[in-house]
Design a protein around this motif. Structure first.
Motif, PDB file in Angstrom:
ATOM      1  N   LYS A 228      45.104 107.372  21.544  1.00 54.90           N
ATOM      2  CA  LYS A 228      44.195 106.388  21.632  1.00 54.90           C
ATOM      3  C   LYS A 228      45.006 106.379  20.059  1.00 54.90           C
ATOM      4  O   LYS A 228      44.741 105.382  18.991  1.00 54.90           O
ATOM      5  CB  LYS A 228      43.211 107.133  21.888  1.00 54.90           C
ATOM      6  N   PHE A 229      45.270 107.725  19.860  1.00 52.70           N
ATOM      7  CA  PHE A 229      46.308 107.955  17.839  1.00 52.70           C
ATOM      8  C   PHE A 229      46.936 107.259  17.980  1.00 52.70           C
ATOM      9  O   PHE A 229      47.635 107.055  16.776  1.00 52.70           O
ATOM     10  CB  PHE A 229      45.587 109.263  17.885  1.00 52.70           C
ATOM     11  N   GLN A 230      48.242 107.471  19.193  1.00 50.86           N
ATOM     12  CA  GLN A 230      49.290 107.237  18.759  1.00 50.86           C
ATOM     13  C   GLN A 230      49.073 105.565  19.089  1.00 50.86           C
ATOM     14  O   GLN A 230      49.818 104.673  17.967  1.00 50.86           O
ATOM     15  CB  GLN A 230      50.103 107.601  20.497  1.00 50.86           C
ATOM     16  N   VAL A 231      48.256 104.583  19.632  1.00 50.30           N
ATOM     17  CA  VAL A 231      48.253 103.586  19.556  1.00 50.30           C
ATOM     18  C   VAL A 231      47.567 102.534  18.706  1.00 50.30           C
ATOM     19  O   VAL A 231      48.572 102.151  18.099  1.00 50.30           O
ATOM     20  CB  VAL A 231      46.995 102.865  20.502  1.00 50.30           C
ATOM     21  N   SER A 232      46.996 104.024  17.388  1.00 47.74           N
ATOM     22  CA  SER A 232      46.368 102.781  16.546  1.00 47.74           C
ATOM     23  C   SER A 232      46.877 103.345  15.473  1.00 47.74           C
ATOM     24  O   SER A 232      47.228 103.569  13.748  1.00 47.74           O
ATOM     25  CB  SER A 232      45.041 103.835  16.311  1.00 47.74           C
ATOM     26  N   LYS A 233      47.982 104.373  15.349  1.00 42.89           N
ATOM     27  CA  LYS A 233      48.984 104.693  14.713  1.00 42.89           C
ATOM     28  C   LYS A 233      48.958 105.534  13.914  1.00 42.89           C
ATOM     29  O   LYS A 233      48.630 105.870  11.982  1.00 42.89           O
ATOM     30  CB  LYS A 233      49.600 103.789  13.461  1.00 42.89           C
ATOM     31  N   LYS A 234      47.315 106.503  14.274  1.00 44.58           N
ATOM     32  CA  LYS A 234      46.438 107.329  13.532  1.00 44.58           C
ATOM     33  C   LYS A 234      47.133 109.312  13.429  1.00 44.58           C
ATOM     34  O   LYS A 234      47.206 109.133  14.443  1.00 44.58           O
ATOM     35  CB  LYS A 234      45.344 107.826  13.657  1.00 44.58           C
ATOM     36  N   SER A 235      47.194 109.849  12.627  1.00 44.02           N
ATOM     37  CA  SER A 235      47.528 110.805  12.739  1.00 44.02           C
ATOM     38  C   SER A 235      45.865 112.306  14.094  1.00 44.02           C
ATOM     39  O   SER A 235      45.526 111.660  13.117  1.00 44.02           O
ATOM     40  CB  SER A 235      48.093 111.836  11.196  1.00 44.02           C
ATOM     41  N   LEU A 236      46.375 112.959  14.103  1.00 39.87           N
ATOM     42  CA  LEU A 236      45.805 113.773  14.505  1.00 39.87           C
ATOM     43  C   LEU A 236      45.142 114.520  14.044  1.00 39.87           C
ATOM     44  O   LEU A 236      44.419 115.680  14.162  1.00 39.87           O
ATOM     45  CB  LEU A 236      46.591 114.646  15.625  1.00 39.87           C
TER      46      LEU A 236
END
Length: 268
Positions: A228-236
């Motif tokens: 989910k974070f990868q798709v939204s290009k957000k850092s964990l």
């Protein structure tokens, strides 16, 4: 084991055969059956590979270990492609004992590792996962996954050393496995050269199918968070927050949860 084998010889065409082999039999036995049926030539054998392994590396392993949590496996060379499909047995017992099924766990580890290569999950990342009433902190390290009871072990999960998770899912490369671990791994999967071979360390209770299935689900939850974070290009990573998966009343949400909120729950 009941197997369906499709042989595609690049010169003579396609043949399909059903084969029965003993559960403890080796890949050699299966391939020799194909030779006896004139479906492949003996000269093909030394050049056959599967999952990056050479014939010399895999031919003495159990046929069952090839499937790696899947129903189908492909062996190939520049002369032939052999697709072997396993029909799952409905029997869950052997020699009076219940056999534990690791296929889901093996499969989800494989998928997570594929995903990890493109997502750059930092070692030491802690995830919060809630499954209805059950809450966990899951810490991802180079050696694998560490699981902590949310309320009982909250502070423990964030220590840099001397951590004591109630369960560790250690992921080893083939070269890191001890001889006894390698022997056991071969009963559940084809040993991987990558860090995908699961060794479970459980401190409290005896390992059972429920624990294995729950572990597979939790690793899958982490995989969903990362995806989910990868798709939204957000850092964990975010100050004062943990990446989370919360399932409550059969609804789920994925995002960040405030650590202060978690601390209040722990202290309540």
């Amino acid at each position: 084991m009941k197997l369906k084998v499709k042989v595609r010889d690049y010169e003579s065409g396609i043949s399909i055969i059903k084969v029965d082999v003993p559960a403890e039999s080796t890949v050699d036995l299966l391939l020799n059956k194909l030779v006896q049926e004139d479906l492949i030539f003996n000269a093909y054998l030394p050049h056959i590979k599967t999952m990056g392994y050479t014939y010399g590396e895999f031919h003495n392993l159990k046929t069952s270990s090839l499937f790696h949590g899947k129903e189908k496996v492909t062996l190939s060379s520049d002369k032939v492609e052999i697709t072997v499909t396993q029909k799952k047995s409905e029997e869950g017992h052997k020699a009076g004992q219940v056999l534990l099924d690791y296929s889901q766990l093996v499969n989800v580890i494989d998928k997570f590792k594929e995903q990890e290569s493109g997502s750059h999950v930092e070692y030491g990342t802690v995830f919060f996962v809630q499954q209805e009433k059950h809450q966990y902190l899951i810490r991802y390290e180079e050696h694998g996954f560490e699981l902590y009871h949310f309320k009982l072990q909250y502070e423990n999960a964030f220590k840099e050393e001397d951590r004591f998770p109630f369960l560790i899912l250690e992921l080893k490369t083939k070269s890191e496995l001890t001889s006894s671990e390698l022997k056991w791994i071969r009963t559940i999967m084809f040993p991987s050269k990558e860090r995908k071979n699961p060794i479970i360390h459980l401190e409290v209770s005896k390992l059972n199918q429920g624990i294995i299935d729950e572990l597979a689900t939790l690793v899958h939850r982490v995989m969903v968070i990362v995806g989910k974070f990868q798709v939204s290009k957000k850092s964990l990573e975010a100050a004062g927050k943990l990446p989370s998966y919360v399932q409550l009343n059969e609804k789920n949400s994925i995002g960040f949860v405030e650590m202060e909120q978690l601390k209040r729950i722990v202290e309540a």
